[in-house]
Design a protein around this motif. Sequence first.
Motif, PDB file in Angstrom:
ATOM      1  N   GLN A  37      -2.226  -9.435   5.467  1.00 36.28           N
ATOM      2  CA  GLN A  37      -3.412 -10.478   4.845  1.00 36.28           C
ATOM      3  C   GLN A  37      -4.426  -9.426   4.939  1.00 36.28           C
ATOM      4  OE1 GLN A  37      -4.170 -13.429   6.858  1.00 36.28           O
ATOM      5  NE2 GLN A  37      -5.612 -14.562   5.181  1.00 36.28           N
ATOM      6  N   MET A  38      -4.672  -8.891   5.830  1.00 31.36           N
ATOM      7  CA  MET A  38      -5.867  -7.917   6.068  1.00 31.36           C
ATOM      8  C   MET A  38      -5.782  -6.428   4.663  1.00 31.36           C
ATOM      9  SD  MET A  38      -6.892  -5.641   8.981  1.00 31.36           S
ATOM     10  CE  MET A  38      -5.798  -4.152   8.964  1.00 31.36           C
ATOM     11  N   VAL A  39      -4.482  -5.971   4.820  1.00 31.35           N
ATOM     12  CA  VAL A  39      -4.128  -4.805   3.467  1.00 31.35           C
ATOM     13  C   VAL A  39      -5.056  -5.831   2.317  1.00 31.35           C
ATOM     14  CG1 VAL A  39      -2.847  -3.154   2.364  1.00 31.35           C
ATOM     15  CG2 VAL A  39      -2.990  -3.479   5.246  1.00 31.35           C
ATOM     16  N   ASN A  40      -3.861  -6.863   2.102  1.00 31.83           N
ATOM     17  CA  ASN A  40      -4.633  -7.145   0.595  1.00 31.83           C
ATOM     18  C   ASN A  40      -5.955  -7.550   0.355  1.00 31.83           C
ATOM     19  OD1 ASN A  40      -1.814  -7.501  -0.257  1.00 31.83           O
ATOM     20  ND2 ASN A  40      -1.125  -9.123   1.042  1.00 31.83           N
ATOM     21  N   ILE A  41      -6.564  -8.497   1.521  1.00 34.70           N
ATOM     22  CA  ILE A  41      -8.110  -7.931   1.275  1.00 34.70           C
ATOM     23  C   ILE A  41      -8.691  -7.325   0.850  1.00 34.70           C
ATOM     24  CG2 ILE A  41     -10.088  -9.179   2.535  1.00 34.70           C
ATOM     25  CD1 ILE A  41      -8.425 -11.251   4.505  1.00 34.70           C
ATOM     26  N   LEU A  42      -8.424  -6.222   1.929  1.00 40.08           N
ATOM     27  CA  LEU A  42      -9.206  -4.610   1.646  1.00 40.08           C
ATOM     28  C   LEU A  42      -9.556  -4.337  -0.140  1.00 40.08           C
ATOM     29  CD1 LEU A  42      -8.766  -3.167   5.121  1.00 40.08           C
ATOM     30  CD2 LEU A  42     -11.152  -4.851   3.949  1.00 40.08           C
ATOM     31  N   ALA A  43      -7.711  -4.902   0.321  1.00 37.53           N
ATOM     32  CA  ALA A  43      -7.235  -3.402  -1.651  1.00 37.53           C
ATOM     33  C   ALA A  43      -7.986  -4.459  -2.437  1.00 37.53           C
ATOM     34  CB  ALA A  43      -5.445  -3.861  -1.727  1.00 37.53           C
TER      35      ALA A  43
END
Length: 59
Positions: A37-43
């Motif tokens: 979820q964090m990676v998706n938010i940052l991407a």
Amino acid sequence: MILKELVKNVLLEKPGGATVLKEYEDTGKICDSSRRQMVNILAAHMTEKEGYDSPKLIC
């Protein structure tokens, strides 16, 4: 601004980011689903700010 602060600010302003930060603050780590979820938010944030075909890389 250092990278850690930038990531924290992005997570605080996006839906679901506060949950990831809370989990990290409470346990000192994050589970796989929260990490995704964090990676998706940052991407999504990077794409929003720099565009999809941006030649800029963050190292």
